[in-house]
Write an enzyme that holds these catalytic residues in place. Structure first.
Site: not given
Length: 181
Positions: A99, A102, A153
């Protein structure tokens, strides 16, 4: 729930168009390879489902569940395999569906974990890439990337904050007031 979203970063229509384009590219690259798509739970569920649904060739599915979060928004850096693959991937073509790329800790760990199982090939397809958060020493590059995003975020389309917001049909930026309590 939607009141907690500061901004819609990637609207539903744009998200779905990109997912279909990624699935078309994967179909072209793997049409005759019968790949195994490996999803890293839980955040990947929506992306994974849409990629596989739009992949127009034979394939197999499997999942891993790893975690480096102890709640909140910050990774502990310590990887734990909560559920490993059920399929033997040795000699098989494997595509990791992720997904969000990061810090790189989770994806680097997953890649090395799967590489040790002897696949014929191992590639990475990530919906979101957030390079500003990459940890020093992480050099792994995805083979397929949906969107490069800023260091904000994000939630929605499977991604969460404390297990909420996964069901949003878009990628949204969570208001800091929600997680800076």
């Amino acid at each position: 729930m939607r009141n907690d979203i500061e901004e819609i970063l990637i609207p539903t229509e744009e998200l779905q168009a990109k997912v279909k384009a990624l699935a078309a590219q994967l179909t072209e690259d793997y049409a005759d390879k019968d790949p195994i798509f490996v999803g890293v739970l839980k955040g990947v569920v929506m992306f994974y489902s849409d990629i596989v649904r739009n992949f127009d060739a034979p394939c197999e599915m499997d999942f891993m569940w790893i975690s480096s979060y102890a709640g909140g928004t910050t990774t502990t850096g310590q990887m734990n395999v909560l559920r490993d693959l059920t399929r033997d991937i040795s000699g098989r073509h494997v595509v990791i569906l992720e997904d969000i790329y990061d810090t790189g800790n989770s994806l680097d760990f997953t890649y090395k974990h799967l590489l040790a199982k002897g696949p014929a090939s191992l590639r990475i397809c990530t919906l979101l890439d957030k390079p500003a958060r990459r940890r020093a020493g992480i050099t792994l590059q995805p083979d397929y990337t949906g969107f490069v995003i800023p260091n904000r975020f994000v939630v929605g389309y499977g991604m969460d904050y404390e297990e909420h917001y996964r069901n949003l049909p878009y990628i949204g930026v969570l208001k800091p007031a929600v997680y800076e309590k």
